[in-house]
Motif scaffolding. Structure first.
Motif, PDB file in Angstrom:
ATOM      1  N   GLY A  11     -14.100   2.811   1.684  1.00 38.96           N
ATOM      2  CA  GLY A  11     -13.033   3.308   0.822  1.00 38.96           C
ATOM      3  C   GLY A  11     -12.727   4.772   0.994  1.00 38.96           C
ATOM      4  N   SER A  13     -20.698   0.514   2.802  1.00 43.37           N
ATOM      5  CA  SER A  13     -19.879   1.426   1.999  1.00 43.37           C
ATOM      6  C   SER A  13     -18.466   1.416   2.566  1.00 43.37           C
ATOM      7  CB  SER A  13     -20.498   2.828   2.092  1.00 43.37           C
ATOM      8  OG  SER A  13     -19.583   3.816   1.679  1.00 43.37           O
ATOM      9  N   THR A  56       0.841  -1.183   0.000  1.00 43.30           N
ATOM     10  CA  THR A  56       0.000   0.000   0.000  1.00 43.30           C
ATOM     11  C   THR A  56       0.881   1.240   0.000  1.00 43.30           C
ATOM     12  OG1 THR A  56      -1.929   1.047   1.006  1.00 43.30           O
ATOM     13  CG2 THR A  56      -0.297   0.170   2.517  1.00 43.30           C
ATOM     14  N   THR A 109     -18.293   1.806   6.643  1.00 44.56           N
ATOM     15  CA  THR A 109     -17.206   1.142   7.367  1.00 44.56           C
ATOM     16  C   THR A 109     -15.881   1.866   7.160  1.00 44.56           C
ATOM     17  OG1 THR A 109     -16.706  -0.311   5.487  1.00 44.56           O
ATOM     18  CG2 THR A 109     -18.338  -1.109   7.062  1.00 44.56           C
ATOM     19  N   TRP A 110     -15.341   2.423   8.230  1.00 47.14           N
ATOM     20  CA  TRP A 110     -14.010   3.032   8.138  1.00 47.14           C
ATOM     21  C   TRP A 110     -12.964   2.032   8.613  1.00 47.14           C
ATOM     22  CZ3 TRP A 110     -10.236   3.513  11.852  1.00 47.14           C
ATOM     23  CH2 TRP A 110      -9.054   4.115  11.379  1.00 47.14           C
ATOM     24  N   THR A 151      -3.359   6.731  12.316  1.00 45.59           N
ATOM     25  CA  THR A 151      -4.050   6.280  11.105  1.00 45.59           C
ATOM     26  C   THR A 151      -3.730   7.117   9.869  1.00 45.59           C
ATOM     27  OG1 THR A 151      -5.929   7.757  11.470  1.00 45.59           O
ATOM     28  CG2 THR A 151      -6.033   5.591  12.525  1.00 45.59           C
ATOM     29  N   GLN A 192      -8.623   0.456   7.251  1.00 44.65           N
ATOM     30  CA  GLN A 192      -7.467   0.613   6.376  1.00 44.65           C
ATOM     31  C   GLN A 192      -6.815  -0.746   6.111  1.00 44.65           C
ATOM     32  OE1 GLN A 192      -5.455   3.072   9.474  1.00 44.65           O
ATOM     33  NE2 GLN A 192      -5.502   4.666   7.914  1.00 44.65           N
ATOM     34  N   ARG A 252      -5.715   4.112  -2.535  1.00 45.54           N
ATOM     35  CA  ARG A 252      -4.727   4.981  -1.927  1.00 45.54           C
ATOM     36  C   ARG A 252      -3.561   5.219  -2.882  1.00 45.54           C
ATOM     37  NH1 ARG A 252      -1.919   3.424   3.634  1.00 45.54           N
ATOM     38  NH2 ARG A 252      -3.935   2.481   4.040  1.00 45.54           N
ATOM     39  N   GLU A 262      -3.963  -1.559   6.780  1.00 43.88           N
ATOM     40  CA  GLU A 262      -3.169  -1.887   7.964  1.00 43.88           C
ATOM     41  C   GLU A 262      -4.009  -2.458   9.098  1.00 43.88           C
ATOM     42  OE1 GLU A 262      -3.256   0.913   6.321  1.00 43.88           O
ATOM     43  OE2 GLU A 262      -1.232   1.610   5.842  1.00 43.88           O
ATOM     44  N   ILE A 297      -7.351  -4.823   0.056  1.00 41.79           N
ATOM     45  CA  ILE A 297      -7.647  -5.473   1.341  1.00 41.79           C
ATOM     46  C   ILE A 297      -9.132  -5.781   1.478  1.00 41.79           C
ATOM     47  CG2 ILE A 297      -7.938  -3.323   2.652  1.00 41.79           C
ATOM     48  CD1 ILE A 297      -6.202  -6.472   4.025  1.00 41.79           C
ATOM     49  N   THR A 298     -10.003  -4.932   0.920  1.00 38.88           N
ATOM     50  CA  THR A 298     -11.443  -5.180   1.067  1.00 38.88           C
ATOM     51  C   THR A 298     -11.806  -6.548   0.488  1.00 38.88           C
ATOM     52  OG1 THR A 298     -11.801  -2.812   0.893  1.00 38.88           O
ATOM     53  CG2 THR A 298     -13.738  -4.208   0.677  1.00 38.88           C
ATOM     54  N   ASN A 321      -6.825   9.773  -2.069  1.00 35.40           N
ATOM     55  CA  ASN A 321      -7.758   8.671  -2.131  1.00 35.40           C
ATOM     56  C   ASN A 321      -8.551   8.835  -3.427  1.00 35.40           C
ATOM     57  OD1 ASN A 321      -9.945   6.891  -1.825  1.00 35.40           O
ATOM     58  ND2 ASN A 321      -9.773   7.002   0.393  1.00 35.40           N
ATOM     59  N   ILE A 327     -15.048  10.509   9.648  1.00 34.17           N
ATOM     60  CA  ILE A 327     -13.686  10.592   9.121  1.00 34.17           C
ATOM     61  C   ILE A 327     -13.665  11.698   8.075  1.00 34.17           C
ATOM     62  CG2 ILE A 327     -11.800   9.321   8.015  1.00 34.17           C
ATOM     63  CD1 ILE A 327     -13.189   8.120  10.829  1.00 34.17           C
TER      64      ILE A 327
HETATM   65  C1  WT7 Z   1      -8.035   4.968   3.853  1.00 33.23           C
HETATM   66  C2  WT7 Z   1      -7.554   3.556   3.832  1.00 33.23           C
HETATM   67  C3  WT7 Z   1     -10.158  -0.123   3.979  1.00 33.23           C
HETATM   68  C4  WT7 Z   1     -10.509  -0.525   2.673  1.00 33.23           C
HETATM   69  C5  WT7 Z   1     -10.463   0.451   1.578  1.00 33.23           C
HETATM   70  C6  WT7 Z   1      -9.356   1.450   1.551  1.00 33.23           C
HETATM   71  C7  WT7 Z   1     -10.116   6.015   3.762  1.00 33.23           C
HETATM   72  C8  WT7 Z   1     -11.672   4.051   4.040  1.00 33.23           C
HETATM   73  C9  WT7 Z   1     -13.467   5.013   4.775  1.00 33.23           C
HETATM   74  C10 WT7 Z   1     -14.739   5.426   5.271  1.00 33.23           C
HETATM   75  C11 WT7 Z   1     -13.900   7.594   5.384  1.00 33.23           C
HETATM   76  C12 WT7 Z   1     -12.473   5.986   4.615  1.00 33.23           C
HETATM   77  C13 WT7 Z   1      -9.344   6.554   4.938  1.00 33.23           C
HETATM   78  C14 WT7 Z   1      -8.349   5.457   5.241  1.00 33.23           C
HETATM   79  N1  WT7 Z   1     -11.370   5.354   4.143  1.00 33.23           N
HETATM   80  N2  WT7 Z   1     -12.930   3.830   4.415  1.00 33.23           N
HETATM   81  N3  WT7 Z   1     -15.756   4.566   5.456  1.00 33.23           N
HETATM   82  N4  WT7 Z   1     -14.900   6.738   5.563  1.00 33.23           N
HETATM   83  N5  WT7 Z   1     -12.686   7.276   4.920  1.00 33.23           N
HETATM   84  O1  WT7 Z   1      -8.199   0.967   2.113  1.00 33.23           O
HETATM   85  O2  WT7 Z   1      -6.332   1.856   0.688  1.00 33.23           O
HETATM   86  O3  WT7 Z   1      -5.957   1.123   3.060  1.00 33.23           O
HETATM   87  O4  WT7 Z   1      -7.191   3.245   2.514  1.00 33.23           O
HETATM   88  O5  WT7 Z   1      -9.266   5.064   3.134  1.00 33.23           O
HETATM   89  O6  WT7 Z   1      -8.680   7.723   4.555  1.00 33.23           O
HETATM   90  O7  WT7 Z   1      -7.185   5.903   5.896  1.00 33.23           O
HETATM   91  P1  WT7 Z   1      -6.847   1.764   2.081  1.00 33.23           P
END
Ligand code: WT7
Length: 633
Positions: free
Chosen positions: A373, A371, A250, A398-399, A485, A401, A513, A403, A296-297, A508, A499
């Motif tokens: 990402g 939802s 990532t 769902t928030w 984070t 990452q 990312r 990690e 990762i999703t 994003n 967030i």
């Molecule tokens: C970053 C992580 C986790 C799977 C998809 C992305 C942003 C992710 C949300 C949400 C607001 C979100 C953040 C985070 N993010 N989900 N529901 N609301 N922001 O994975 O590539 O590891 O990115 O995606 O900024 O830090 P990732």
């Protein structure tokens, strides 16, 4: 974990704070272990060192496959919907998937794979991709999946970083009207990868490919070999809880992507627990996560989460807008999907086609939505709620990452009262905190700050592959004793979390990312470019678009051709997913006297907000700001 009311959520949450080890041991007890742990948790965030379920022995595929065979062996594990709606869909029951995983695990062994080896997977969204992941896990090999939108150079970097010895790929992949020459891309990558001894190639598109003697073998031929050998059973390798399960690369704020490492025990527990808890999965439900397994999703919510819980996971090869913008709805209707988990960028893109593509589509099977990402804007949230959920499907925003391994802050469907645009509350076991610039915790409600987590959870990354110091620096050094984070966050008057987006130099784009430094490095490799600066700007569909300010004195007389050349260079170096949306040629970049690029100013210009750029008099060349403002795209 099934939770029946918001009050019960609060009770369980409190218990998870008071007795975290007891809480997580209870969750872990719902999985199958060859041997239970000696110690639930051993940790410090200074090294960092995090060990969950130390001493325990398991294999994640026994949890995803074997343990379901008696009770639900004939239940569909994977329903696969192809890119082309006229091609037949496929269903693999738990029994069938188990057989296929075992067979392919033996193929891997026949091709020299051993426990601990790193195996790179570059495949289209076909069931064999899930089979490949599980087969690696079965024999204790570590998979490193690379998304199909990355270039040969990116693949080579990732293969080299982890010294992979095997690559699993396909002749090609279908995505909408496109046909992606995966094996060709791999061939280009492997010129730089002497560690790779074998390439296993699945037939999908029947695109002509080169097959190198001694190195490249066909998936189907190798399966025939294990079948004729009668070698179709494969005992799962016994793994330590803290053995590596996979690496997933990532981007961050530096130029080079890092290999996030997840381990067998903790990741399994966390992916399974979050899937079950967030979506309150019921045994007959069909779950459709629209992500690609390259991210990762897809790892957590197409493969490991649902399968560990005995769920039916729908896997879709195509894209939402092909053959037309009604495709998702056709898939939901055809397979009677109950839970739909998708991304704001997909919702916004489909919204833009209006209601026509929804006509005649029966979405009444849907009961729950999700939802992921990026922050979901209210307009998209309401459209999703009204047009897709018909006002009676709770939405889990769902928030989390890469990690984190799984959901961190999210509504629990049917339990948490919703607020559009809010990821709402932490799952039981998760301890978020907001901190100010100085690293002081901000207490109370109605406050904003940088989002940290102050206590480990089983799905936390353990290291960045081959470079533990980088892991420490990136996540554990900004604020002592906390995991940082990289996101900004608001906790409103009612304690709901929202967030607000990245606070570092990470973009994003369509939920993916992308590091600005990485894109800049790629742009700077173009022959005529002297330097560049990349920032994000609001994009109607993608969430953020990539805006590049480029210093290139010796452009072609047709500027647009140089723009296209630069885009081509980025495609070659990183992959099509990182292509700049806008390129503005400038004579210089705004810099401080010490040479630091003033990104704040560039961000404002890219956003089209030039009213208040702050004090620019201290810049090395204040005049350049006026020029850039004037030429903004
Ligand atoms: C970053 C992580 C986790 C799977 C998809 C992305 C942003 C992710 C949300 C949400 C607001 C979100 C953040 C985070 N993010 N989900 N529901 N609301 N922001 O994975 O590539 O590891 O990115 O995606 O900024 O830090 P990732």
């Amino acid at each position: 974990m099934k939770i029946t009311s918001f009050e019960e959520y609060h009770q369980i949450y409190k218990h998870s704070l008071d007795q975290p080890e007891e809480f997580w041991a209870g969750v872990a007890d719902t999985f199958q272990w060859r041997k239970k742990w000696d110690k639930v948790l051993d940790w410090n965030f200074t090294e960092p060192k995090v060990r969950w379920f130390d001493g325990a022995k398991l294999n994640i595929t026994e949890n995803c496959l074997d343990r379901h065979l008696d009770a639900i062996g004939d239940k569909p594990a994977i329903i696969w919907e192809p890119n082309d709606p006229t091609e037949d869909h496929r269903v693999l029951t738990y029994k069938q998937l188990h057989v296929k995983v075992c067979e392919f695990a033996n193929v891997l062994k026949n091709n020299g794979a051993q426990k601990g080896d790193r195996i790179c997977i570059y495949m289209p969204m076909v069931p064999e991709l899930a089979i490949a992941l599980l087969a690696c896990a079965r024999i204790g090999a570590i998979h490193s999946v690379v998304f199909g939108g990355f270039s040969a150079q990116s693949i080579a970097d990732r293969i080299q970083d982890a010294s992979c010895n095997i690559v699993i790929t396909a002749d090609g992949g279908f995505r909408g009207a496109k046909d992606i020459p995966l094996k060709n891309v791999i061939d280009d990558a492997l010129v730089q990868c002497p560690s790779v001894k074998k390439v296993i190639v699945l037939t999908r598109t029947h695109t002509p490919v080169s097959m190198i003697k001694g190195r490249d073998v066909w998936w189907e031929d190798e399966i025939k070999k294990v079948e004729t050998q009668g070698n179709t059973a494969c005992e799962a390798e016994e793994m330590d809880a803290e053995d590596m399960l996979f690496i997933l690369y990532t981007s961050g704020s530096t130029g080079k992507p890092k290999g996030v490492v997840h381990t067998c025990g903790g990741y399994m527990v966390y992916a399974g627990y979050t899937f079950d808890t967030t979506f309150q999965y019921q045994p007959e439900e069909i779950f459709f996560c629209t992500a690609d397994i390259g991210w990762i999703t897809g790892h957590s919510y197409i493969v490991y989460g649902p399968l560990s819980q005995g769920a039916t996971s729908l896997m879709f090869e195509g894209i939402p807008t092909w053959p037309d913008a009604g495709r998702f709805w056709d898939v939901v209707d055809k397979h009677k999907v109950n839970i739909l988990y998708t991304a704001p960028t997909a919702i916004r893109s489909l919204m833009s086609f209006g209601e026509e593509p929804l006509k005649g589509k029966d979405l009444s099977s849907l009961t729950k939505l999700g939802s992921v990402g990026e922050p979901i804007n209210e307009e998209a949230w309401h459209w999703f709620d009204e047009k897709i959920g018909h006002g009676n499907c709770p939405i889990a925003d769902t928030w989390w990452q890469t990690e984190n391994g799984g959901h961190m802050i999210t509504p629990i469907v049917g339990v948490t009262p919703l607020k559009p645009g809010y990821a709402s509350f932490p799952l039981p076991g998760i301890q978020p905190v907001l901190v100010d610039e100085k690293g002081e915790e901000i207490h109370g409600n109605g406050v904003s700050g940088n989002l940290c987590i102050k206590y480990p959870w089983p799905g936390i990354l353990r290291t960045t592959y081959g470079d533990h110091e980088r892991c420490r620096q990136t996540y554990f050094a900004t604020y002592p004793n906390m995991y940082f984070t990289g996101d900004g966050c608001l906790r409103d008057e009612d304690g709901y979390y929202r967030i607000t987006g990245r606070v570092d130099d990470v973009l994003n784009v369509s939920g993916h990312r992308i590091g600005t430094a990485e894109v800049e490095n790629a742009i700077n490799m173009h022959a005529t470019v002297v330097e560049s600066a990349v920032v994000g700007y609001p994009h109607d569909i993608k969430g953020q678009g990539v805006y590049a300010f480029v210093v290139s004195p010796d452009k072609h007389e047709n500027e647009d051709l140089t723009r296209k050349d630069i885009i081509m260079t980025v495609s070659r170096i990183i992959g099509p997913i990182a292509k700049p949306d806008k390129i503005q040629f400038v004579s210089g970049l705004p810099k401080t006297r010490s040479g630091k690029i003033m990104r704040r100013i560039l961000r404002k210009i890219a956003e089209g907000d030039t009213s208040n750029l702050g004090d620019t008099s201290t810049l090395l060349d204040p005049g350049v700001v006026e020029e850039i403002k004037g030429g903004a795209l």
